[in-house]
Design an enzyme around this catalytic site. Sequence first.
Site, short mmCIF file in Angstrom:
data_model
loop_
_atom_site.label_atom_id
_atom_site.label_comp_id
_atom_site.label_asym_id
_atom_site.label_seq_id
_atom_site.Cartn_x
_atom_site.Cartn_y
_atom_site.Cartn_z
CE1 TYR A 117 -1.07 -1.78 -0.91
CE2 TYR A 117 0.93 -1.56 0.42
CZ TYR A 117 -0.10 -0.98 -0.31
OH TYR A 117 -0.15 0.38 -0.46
CE LYS A 129 0.56 -0.02 -3.90
NZ LYS A 129 -0.04 0.96 -4.82
N1 LIG Z 1 -2.43 5.40 2.81
C1 LIG Z 1 -1.20 4.96 2.85
O1 LIG Z 1 -0.58 4.96 3.92
C2 LIG Z 1 -0.52 4.49 1.60
C3 LIG Z 1 0.85 4.25 1.66
C4 LIG Z 1 1.51 3.84 0.51
C5 LIG Z 1 0.82 3.70 -0.68
N2 LIG Z 1 -0.53 3.93 -0.71
C6 LIG Z 1 -1.21 3.79 -2.00
O2 LIG Z 1 -1.97 4.95 -2.25
C7 LIG Z 1 -3.01 4.65 -3.16
C8 LIG Z 1 -4.31 5.23 -2.63
O3 LIG Z 1 -4.69 4.52 -1.46
P1 LIG Z 1 -5.24 5.24 -0.14
O4 LIG Z 1 -4.34 4.86 0.96
O5 LIG Z 1 -5.54 6.64 -0.40
O6 LIG Z 1 -6.58 4.36 0.11
P2 LIG Z 1 -8.12 4.67 -0.07
O7 LIG Z 1 -8.52 5.86 0.73
O8 LIG Z 1 -8.80 3.38 0.20
O9 LIG Z 1 -8.24 5.03 -1.62
C9 LIG Z 1 -8.19 4.02 -2.60
C10 LIG Z 1 -8.87 4.54 -3.85
O10 LIG Z 1 -8.76 3.54 -4.87
C11 LIG Z 1 -10.06 3.33 -5.38
N3 LIG Z 1 -10.23 2.03 -5.99
C12 LIG Z 1 -10.20 0.80 -5.42
N4 LIG Z 1 -10.45 -0.14 -6.35
C13 LIG Z 1 -10.64 0.49 -7.53
C14 LIG Z 1 -10.93 0.08 -8.85
N5 LIG Z 1 -11.10 -1.21 -9.17
N6 LIG Z 1 -11.05 1.03 -9.81
C15 LIG Z 1 -10.90 2.33 -9.51
N7 LIG Z 1 -10.65 2.80 -8.29
C16 LIG Z 1 -10.52 1.87 -7.30
C17 LIG Z 1 -11.01 3.56 -4.23
O11 LIG Z 1 -12.31 3.79 -4.74
P3 LIG Z 1 -13.65 3.37 -3.93
O12 LIG Z 1 -13.90 4.48 -2.94
O13 LIG Z 1 -14.68 3.30 -4.99
O14 LIG Z 1 -13.36 2.07 -3.27
C18 LIG Z 1 -10.35 4.81 -3.63
O15 LIG Z 1 -10.69 5.94 -4.37
C19 LIG Z 1 -3.03 3.12 -3.30
O16 LIG Z 1 -2.36 2.76 -4.50
C20 LIG Z 1 -2.23 2.67 -2.09
O17 LIG Z 1 -1.64 1.42 -2.28
C21 LIG Z 1 -1.21 4.32 0.40
#
Ligand SMILES: NC(=O)c1ccc[n+]([C@@H]2O[C@H](COP(=O)([O-])OP(=O)(O)OC[C@H]3O[C@@H](n4cnc5c(N)ncnc54)[C@H](OP(=O)(O)O)[C@@H]3O)[C@@H](O)[C@H]2O)c1
Length: 305
Positions: A159, A163
């Site tokens: 991961y 990033k």
């Molecule tokens: N939450 C945190 O604490 C955190 C911290 C730092 C960075 N981030 C980053 O924030 C971003 C969003 O993540 P999140 O935490 O909000 O997680 P999340 O709720 O799991 O959302 C991830 C999103 O990405 C989509 N996705 C996964 N594979 C995909 C693909 N092949 N094509 C298009 N969409 C796809 C998922 O769609 P489906 O519903 O269809 O699977 C979902 O809409 C990510 O880049 C993550 O690395 C999150």
Amino acid sequence: MFVVVTSYAQQSETEQKAVLVTGASSGIGLKITEELSAKGYFVYAGARKQADLDRLNTMDNVQAIKLDVNNWSEINAAVDIVKKEGRGLYGLVNNAGVAIFSPLIEVKEEDLDFIFNVNIYGPYRITKAFAPLIIESKGRITTISSISGILAGRFFGPYSMSKHAMEAFTDALAVEMEKFDVQVSAIEPGNYNSKIVESLVKRMKSKDISFENSLYKEEFESLITSYGADRSRYKDPKEVADAVEKALFSSNPKRRYMVVPNENEANWTITQILREMVQLNENQAYKYNREELIKKLDKILAETE
Ligand SMILES: NC(=O)c1ccc[n+]([C@@H]2O[C@H](COP(=O)([O-])OP(=O)(O)OC[C@H]3O[C@@H](n4cnc5c(N)ncnc54)[C@H](OP(=O)(O)O)[C@@H]3O)[C@@H](O)[C@H]2O)c1
């Protein structure tokens, strides 16, 4: 005097700036979609599942678009839809992302392919496909990186690698887009509520991934117990969405927006950057002394004020 109060949401379509958000079905992407559309921006919300597309389409100022960031035919179709709508595209938010937890000496190549495909090639594909529209509007591109773009720890290797790549992607793209007056930023969130670990655990179960025979069995079990799939104990990601709005619409956007829910996460991240600076500098042929380093830091601080 008669005053007409017009909210952003009531503005005519031609005045609305349009933004594409990938991965808008849950977590940070959904929050960005909710916040921007409520403020009157028009959001093209990328999602993969029909139920999510239907739900997003019920929101004002939102048009859902079927968009898997790994699928070129869906990406090309999405570009055509945005072009046909005739609003142009001002902002692109590369948000879609996935996580895996695995020790680097045991991770399978197919699992690395899975995460790099979404987290690295995804933003590359989407940015490449939508760049002509963004250039036309002298718009903005922002990518949801992570504090894992700076930090790397046990089992977070894949991961963090993905990033870290987004940090480099952002810096190189920013320089390349300067000549088109397109500004580029990265957002580095800490830990917020989302479905990211729930999806990771679901994938592990569906692929029968287990750490029963791992050299790190105990450490891995304690990570999964301490992390847990349910992230509802973490803060709602509204402040992440606020940073995205600044990156897209403030007159002088920053290159990086670190947004963390507590001081600990800020401290780990900033300390790591300073540690790397010290590690690079130590015992090298052109080593800077403490005073020279402080002078450099003061100069950079002055530039960013
Ligand atoms: N939450 C945190 O604490 C955190 C911290 C730092 C960075 N981030 C980053 O924030 C971003 C969003 O993540 P999140 O935490 O909000 O997680 P999340 O709720 O799991 O959302 C991830 C999103 O990405 C989509 N996705 C996964 N594979 C995909 C693909 N092949 N094509 C298009 N969409 C796809 C998922 O769609 P489906 O519903 O269809 O699977 C979902 O809409 C990510 O880049 C993550 O690395 C999150």
